[in-house]
Motif scaffolding. Structure first.
Motif, PDB file in Angstrom:
ATOM      1  N   LEU A  84       0.822  -1.206   0.000  1.00 45.42           N
ATOM      2  CA  LEU A  84       0.000   0.000   0.000  1.00 45.42           C
ATOM      3  C   LEU A  84       0.859   1.260   0.000  1.00 45.42           C
ATOM      4  O   LEU A  84       0.487   2.280  -0.589  1.00 45.42           O
ATOM      5  CB  LEU A  84      -0.924  -0.004   1.224  1.00 45.42           C
ATOM      6  CG  LEU A  84      -1.985  -1.107   1.284  1.00 45.42           C
ATOM      7  CD1 LEU A  84      -2.740  -1.049   2.604  1.00 45.42           C
ATOM      8  CD2 LEU A  84      -2.957  -1.000   0.114  1.00 45.42           C
ATOM      9  N   ALA A  85       2.022   1.201   0.659  1.00 50.08           N
ATOM     10  CA  ALA A  85       2.875   2.374   0.765  1.00 50.08           C
ATOM     11  C   ALA A  85       3.755   2.584  -0.467  1.00 50.08           C
ATOM     12  O   ALA A  85       3.928   3.711  -0.929  1.00 50.08           O
ATOM     13  CB  ALA A  85       3.759   2.268   2.015  1.00 50.08           C
ATOM     14  N   PHE A  86       4.302   1.494  -1.019  1.00 54.83           N
ATOM     15  CA  PHE A  86       5.299   1.627  -2.082  1.00 54.83           C
ATOM     16  C   PHE A  86       4.957   0.880  -3.361  1.00 54.83           C
ATOM     17  O   PHE A  86       5.732   0.917  -4.313  1.00 54.83           O
ATOM     18  CB  PHE A  86       6.664   1.126  -1.571  1.00 54.83           C
ATOM     19  CG  PHE A  86       7.212   1.923  -0.426  1.00 54.83           C
ATOM     20  CD1 PHE A  86       7.745   3.183  -0.627  1.00 54.83           C
ATOM     21  CD2 PHE A  86       7.177   1.414   0.861  1.00 54.83           C
ATOM     22  CE1 PHE A  86       8.251   3.921   0.426  1.00 54.83           C
ATOM     23  CE2 PHE A  86       7.680   2.141   1.934  1.00 54.83           C
ATOM     24  CZ  PHE A  86       8.218   3.399   1.710  1.00 54.83           C
ATOM     25  N   GLY A  87       3.814   0.178  -3.383  1.00 57.08           N
ATOM     26  CA  GLY A  87       3.471  -0.609  -4.557  1.00 57.08           C
ATOM     27  C   GLY A  87       4.170  -1.957  -4.526  1.00 57.08           C
ATOM     28  O   GLY A  87       5.070  -2.209  -3.713  1.00 57.08           O
ATOM     29  N   SER A  88       3.747  -2.816  -5.432  1.00 53.20           N
ATOM     30  CA  SER A  88       4.311  -4.169  -5.462  1.00 53.20           C
ATOM     31  C   SER A  88       5.443  -4.315  -6.467  1.00 53.20           C
ATOM     32  O   SER A  88       6.169  -5.312  -6.448  1.00 53.20           O
ATOM     33  CB  SER A  88       3.204  -5.188  -5.787  1.00 53.20           C
ATOM     34  OG  SER A  88       2.590  -4.871  -7.038  1.00 53.20           O
ATOM     35  N   ASP A  89       5.592  -3.358  -7.371  1.00 50.99           N
ATOM     36  CA  ASP A  89       6.637  -3.415  -8.391  1.00 50.99           C
ATOM     37  C   ASP A  89       7.679  -2.335  -8.134  1.00 50.99           C
ATOM     38  O   ASP A  89       7.476  -1.414  -7.342  1.00 50.99           O
ATOM     39  CB  ASP A  89       6.038  -3.248  -9.786  1.00 50.99           C
ATOM     40  CG  ASP A  89       5.046  -4.354 -10.118  1.00 50.99           C
ATOM     41  OD1 ASP A  89       5.304  -5.499  -9.713  1.00 50.99           O
ATOM     42  OD2 ASP A  89       4.020  -4.062 -10.760  1.00 50.99           O
ATOM     43  N   GLY A  90       8.776  -2.425  -8.843  1.00 54.62           N
ATOM     44  CA  GLY A  90       9.813  -1.416  -8.749  1.00 54.62           C
ATOM     45  C   GLY A  90      10.812  -1.734  -7.660  1.00 54.62           C
ATOM     46  O   GLY A  90      10.676  -2.681  -6.889  1.00 54.62           O
ATOM     47  N   VAL A  91      11.862  -0.907  -7.597  1.00 59.62           N
ATOM     48  CA  VAL A  91      12.962  -1.131  -6.660  1.00 59.62           C
ATOM     49  C   VAL A  91      12.489  -0.996  -5.222  1.00 59.62           C
ATOM     50  O   VAL A  91      12.815  -1.826  -4.362  1.00 59.62           O
ATOM     51  CB  VAL A  91      14.106  -0.130  -6.945  1.00 59.62           C
ATOM     52  CG1 VAL A  91      15.207  -0.272  -5.903  1.00 59.62           C
ATOM     53  CG2 VAL A  91      14.663  -0.349  -8.341  1.00 59.62           C
ATOM     54  N   GLU A  92      11.703   0.049  -4.920  1.00 52.25           N
ATOM     55  CA  GLU A  92      11.242   0.244  -3.546  1.00 52.25           C
ATOM     56  C   GLU A  92      10.380  -0.920  -3.082  1.00 52.25           C
ATOM     57  O   GLU A  92      10.530  -1.412  -1.953  1.00 52.25           O
ATOM     58  CB  GLU A  92      10.468   1.557  -3.433  1.00 52.25           C
ATOM     59  CG  GLU A  92      11.339   2.794  -3.426  1.00 52.25           C
ATOM     60  CD  GLU A  92      10.525   4.047  -3.199  1.00 52.25           C
ATOM     61  OE1 GLU A  92       9.309   4.032  -3.504  1.00 52.25           O
ATOM     62  OE2 GLU A  92      11.085   5.052  -2.723  1.00 52.25           O
ATOM     63  N   GLY A  93       9.469  -1.374  -3.954  1.00 55.31           N
ATOM     64  CA  GLY A  93       8.607  -2.492  -3.592  1.00 55.31           C
ATOM     65  C   GLY A  93       9.398  -3.754  -3.317  1.00 55.31           C
ATOM     66  O   GLY A  93       9.126  -4.473  -2.334  1.00 55.31           O
ATOM     67  N   ASP A  94      10.403  -4.044  -4.151  1.00 51.27           N
ATOM     68  CA  ASP A  94      11.240  -5.226  -3.937  1.00 51.27           C
ATOM     69  C   ASP A  94      12.067  -5.102  -2.660  1.00 51.27           C
ATOM     70  O   ASP A  94      12.244  -6.074  -1.919  1.00 51.27           O
ATOM     71  CB  ASP A  94      12.161  -5.447  -5.138  1.00 51.27           C
ATOM     72  CG  ASP A  94      11.415  -5.992  -6.351  1.00 51.27           C
ATOM     73  OD1 ASP A  94      10.278  -6.461  -6.164  1.00 51.27           O
ATOM     74  OD2 ASP A  94      11.967  -5.947  -7.459  1.00 51.27           O
TER      75      ASP A  94
END
Length: 443
Positions: free
Chosen positions: A380-390
């Motif tokens: 919810l905070a950073f999404g499920s994709d991308g560098v932050e999500g990982d």
């Protein structure tokens, strides 16, 4: 010999982690047995996701999570991919069971007595505030770019924590188990509140008000003990759809539906002497679906962080990663242990004679397993994709694993001590017919 009728406590003195009633002990035993299997399936789902995401076929895993099974649901905001269906849809079943547990604790469990509820409530609050402060402190020092993830390390995964305790702590005092269950339930309630208040985007009041109608009808039926599946399930689906359309996270619908279910079965029910209440019955029906399917599938889609080509040095030094790991491992332990010590220090409460502070240290580490809800808040905070999500997924996995390992080290040692005491008591009972005076295991 053990005094079969121990003297009453001095006036005004109360014991922390005191034994609960037999119905409560039986309920705890049932929960721990089921959570062992559920925790194993949860771990299996996470491991499969990690292996697949980091295999040569990792792109297929990512494509599976992004597949939209119903593209025609855009009008109702239901054109969701499989990963979102798992997080918003299947987890609603998990939170329905959580709602039933919460209702039971407030009506017939530990939380019905404000004096007994004070400890797990204070410990749960301390175990959420300190991790959040650690996360905020680390990220402010690192530039403040990840502050929206402050709530990620505040959650405790009730399924995973109870599963680990059931595997490693067969001889631990029952009061300690009751404390962990109640703390995790309060933790879930606070986490649900955080999700509803701080992680709601594009809020629309009309669908939320509309959701009150099927929730009220659902409540009316269950209050009258009408458990028609052909009526309750469609009402639950409509309520979930409307809550999802309102912008509030759809899992909140599961909690609200769980709160409508009556706990007590009337005279002789739900107290261990008669038939179980409807909440206990529905929990018995839906817990296997939640623990055996909904949560493992969510873990499968949420835990698949790919480390192929990742700069591990950058990941380890990322303030978001450091804040989550330190929050789960250090923050949870300091918050729960510290708040309990303060409660004992500034009130007339004291630990039950069967329990040492070493036991509480192990349970405090155990509460740092934040898997399911932490991953959800991270998405919810950073999404499920991308560098932050990982990075968030990697941090939650690392922090939960470290917490579980530290808890295992402490509680296995304590479990051996309690096991030796139990075996000695059994020998004394076989020889004399009564056990010797119980001595508190040294901590």
């Amino acid at each position: 010999m053990t005094d079969q009728n121990p003297p009453p406590e001095p006036r005004g003195v109360r014991r922390l982690f005191a034994r609960t009633s037999w119905p409560e002990a039986r309920f705890l035993a049932d929960v721990l047995r089921t959570e062992t299997v559920g925790g194993a399936l949860l771990l299996l789902g996470a491991v499969v996701a990690l292996v697949w995401a980091n295999s040569p076929w990792g792109d297929a895993y990512a494509e599976l999570g992004r597949w939209v099974p119903w593209s025609g649901g855009a009008a109702l905001h239901l054109d969701l991919d499989l990963a979102t269906w798992a997080a918003d849809g299947l987890l609603a079943i998990f939170f329905f069971v959580v709602g039933l547990e919460l209702k039971r604790e407030f009506v017939a469990g530990e939380l019905r007595d404000p004096r007994r509820a004070a400890l797990p409530v204070v410990a749960a609050v301390g175990g959420m505030v300190v991790p959040a402060l650690i996360f905020v402190g680390v990220n402010v020092a690192g530039g403040g770019d990840g502050l929206r993830g402050w709530a990620i390390p505040t959650a405790t995964d009730i399924a995973f924590a109870l599963a680990v305790l059931a595997v490693i702590g067969a001889y631990l005092p029952q009061g300690l188990r009751a404390f962990l269950l109640t703390l995790a339930v309060v933790d879930d309630l606070l986490a649900i509140t955080i999700i509803a208040v701080f992680y709601t985007d594009d809020f629309s009041v009309l669908p939320l008000l509309g959701a009150l109608v099927p929730i009220a009808l659902f409540g009316l039926l269950v209050q009258r003990r009408r458990t028609w599946w052909w009526a309750l399930i469609p009402l639950a689906v409509v309520a979930w759809t409307l809550v999802h359309s309102s912008g509030v996270h759809a899992t909140v619908a599961g909690v609200l539906l769980g709160f409508t279910v009556p706990v007590l079965a009337g005279k002789g029910g739900a107290d261990g002497r008669g038939m179980p209440g409807l909440a206990e019955h529905l929990e018995h029906v839906w817990r296997p679906i939640s623990a055996g399917f909904a949560v493992p599938v969510f873990a499968f889609f949420a835990a698949g962080v790919s480390l192929r080509g990742a700069d591990l040095g950058a990941v380890v030094t990322d303030p978001i990663v450091l804040g989550i790991v330190l929050g789960l491992v250090v923050g949870k332990c300091v918050g729960i242990l510290g708040s309990t010590w303060l409660l004992a220090r500034f009130t007339r409460a004291s630990l039950d004679e069967d329990i040492s502070w070493s036991d509480l240290l192990g349970v405090s580490f155990l509460a740092g397993i934040g898997f399911t809800v932490s991953l959800l808040i991270g998405e919810l905070a950073f999404g499920s994709d991308g560098v932050e999500g990982d990075n968030v997924k990697a941090a939650v996995l690392a922090g939960s694993l470290i917490s579980a390992l530290l808890a295992t080290v402490v509680l296995r040692r304590r479990n051996k001590i309690y096991r030796a005491v139990a075996l000695k008591e059994q020998v004394d009972l076989d020889q004399d017919g009564v056990p010797d005076v119980y001595q508190k295991p040294g901590g």
